[in-house]
Design a protein around this motif. Structure first.
Motif, PDB file in Angstrom:
ATOM      1  N   MET A  50       0.752  -1.338   0.035  1.00 35.84           N
ATOM      2  CA  MET A  50       0.279   0.294   0.413  1.00 35.84           C
ATOM      3  C   MET A  50       1.050   1.076  -0.231  1.00 35.84           C
ATOM      4  SD  MET A  50      -3.486  -0.361   2.440  1.00 35.84           S
ATOM      5  CE  MET A  50      -4.839  -1.731   2.054  1.00 35.84           C
ATOM      6  N   ARG A  51       2.780   1.110   0.228  1.00 31.34           N
ATOM      7  CA  ARG A  51       3.323   2.755   0.061  1.00 31.34           C
ATOM      8  C   ARG A  51       3.000   2.806  -1.476  1.00 31.34           C
ATOM      9  NH1 ARG A  51       8.414  -0.022   2.617  1.00 31.34           N
ATOM     10  NH2 ARG A  51       9.388   1.583   1.247  1.00 31.34           N
ATOM     11  N   THR A  57      -7.577  -0.329  -4.150  1.00 26.83           N
ATOM     12  CA  THR A  57      -6.844  -1.551  -5.489  1.00 26.83           C
ATOM     13  C   THR A  57      -6.589  -2.157  -4.937  1.00 26.83           C
ATOM     14  OG1 THR A  57      -7.036  -0.411  -7.026  1.00 26.83           O
ATOM     15  CG2 THR A  57      -6.110  -2.161  -6.898  1.00 26.83           C
ATOM     16  N   SER A  58      -5.235  -2.166  -3.891  1.00 25.60           N
ATOM     17  CA  SER A  58      -4.778  -2.968  -3.453  1.00 25.60           C
ATOM     18  C   SER A  58      -5.389  -3.838  -2.197  1.00 25.60           C
ATOM     19  CB  SER A  58      -3.336  -2.390  -1.911  1.00 25.60           C
ATOM     20  OG  SER A  58      -2.350  -1.279  -2.517  1.00 25.60           O
ATOM     21  N   TYR A  59      -6.306  -3.278  -1.388  1.00 29.34           N
ATOM     22  CA  TYR A  59      -7.450  -4.742  -0.291  1.00 29.34           C
ATOM     23  C   TYR A  59      -7.834  -4.720  -1.228  1.00 29.34           C
ATOM     24  CZ  TYR A  59     -10.385  -5.270   3.540  1.00 29.34           C
ATOM     25  OH  TYR A  59     -10.930  -6.003   4.271  1.00 29.34           O
ATOM     26  N   ILE A  97     -10.719  -9.543  -9.781  1.00 28.09           N
ATOM     27  CA  ILE A  97      -8.980  -9.417  -9.441  1.00 28.09           C
ATOM     28  C   ILE A  97      -7.981  -8.284 -10.007  1.00 28.09           C
ATOM     29  CG2 ILE A  97      -6.712  -9.964  -8.201  1.00 28.09           C
ATOM     30  CD1 ILE A  97      -9.327 -11.571  -6.538  1.00 28.09           C
ATOM     31  N   VAL A  98      -7.895  -9.612 -11.724  1.00 31.75           N
ATOM     32  CA  VAL A  98      -7.251  -8.991 -12.405  1.00 31.75           C
ATOM     33  C   VAL A  98      -7.277  -7.823 -13.280  1.00 31.75           C
ATOM     34  CG1 VAL A  98      -6.732 -10.228 -14.406  1.00 31.75           C
ATOM     35  CG2 VAL A  98      -6.762 -11.806 -13.759  1.00 31.75           C
ATOM     36  N   GLY A  99      -9.216  -7.536 -13.661  1.00 35.06           N
ATOM     37  CA  GLY A  99      -9.903  -5.999 -13.875  1.00 35.06           C
ATOM     38  C   GLY A  99      -8.809  -4.918 -13.154  1.00 35.06           C
ATOM     39  N   LEU A 100      -8.499  -5.795 -11.912  1.00 34.23           N
ATOM     40  CA  LEU A 100      -8.542  -4.081 -11.075  1.00 34.23           C
ATOM     41  C   LEU A 100      -6.910  -4.080 -11.488  1.00 34.23           C
ATOM     42  CD1 LEU A 100     -10.155  -4.942  -7.666  1.00 34.23           C
ATOM     43  CD2 LEU A 100     -10.023  -3.136  -8.947  1.00 34.23           C
ATOM     44  N   LYS A 101      -5.671  -5.160 -11.243  1.00 41.48           N
ATOM     45  CA  LYS A 101      -4.946  -5.114 -11.532  1.00 41.48           C
ATOM     46  C   LYS A 101      -4.232  -4.059 -13.256  1.00 41.48           C
ATOM     47  CE  LYS A 101      -0.627  -5.535 -12.443  1.00 41.48           C
ATOM     48  NZ  LYS A 101       0.426  -4.935 -13.413  1.00 41.48           N
TER      49      LYS A 101
END
Length: 104
Positions: A50-51, A57-59, A97-101
């Motif tokens: 998250m840094r 997105t990370s969560y 999840i892939v879509g968020l990436k």
């Protein structure tokens, strides 16, 4: 590198969630210790990722990986019933999840 750490942290979320269930309310030492170690490692990895990655997105990716692997493991080991609907929903979750990436 942050994405790799995030993925590993999501996998560790599945480990601690499964260990929590197997600890039977922290009455079994081995699963209880595994829960604590995996939880700490998972949270440290999430915080590190998250840094540099967006928090939302990370969560979402972390939870999605953990939830998907936890349910898949439960179905593979027979502790949770397998159904076509569950498999399709898990595939949909993985797609999100892939879509968020990809959207990052």
């Amino acid at each position: 590198m942050a994405w790799i750490i995030l993925i590993v942290s999501g996998m560790l979320e599945a480990v601690w969630a499964t260990a929590l269930g197997k600890s039977e309310g922290f009455s079994k030492l081995g699963p209880s210790i595994l829960f604590v170690v995996a939880l700490i490692a998972s949270m440290v990895g999430l915080a590190w990722a998250m840094r540099t990655l967006p928090i939302g997105t990370s969560y979402a990716v972390w939870v999605g990986i953990g939830a998907t692997l936890t349910v898949a493991y439960a179905m593979i080991t027979g502790t949770e019933a397998v159904s076509l609907l569950k498999i399709l929903l898990l595939l949909g979750l993985v797609g999100c999840i892939v879509g968020l990436k990809l959207a990052h």
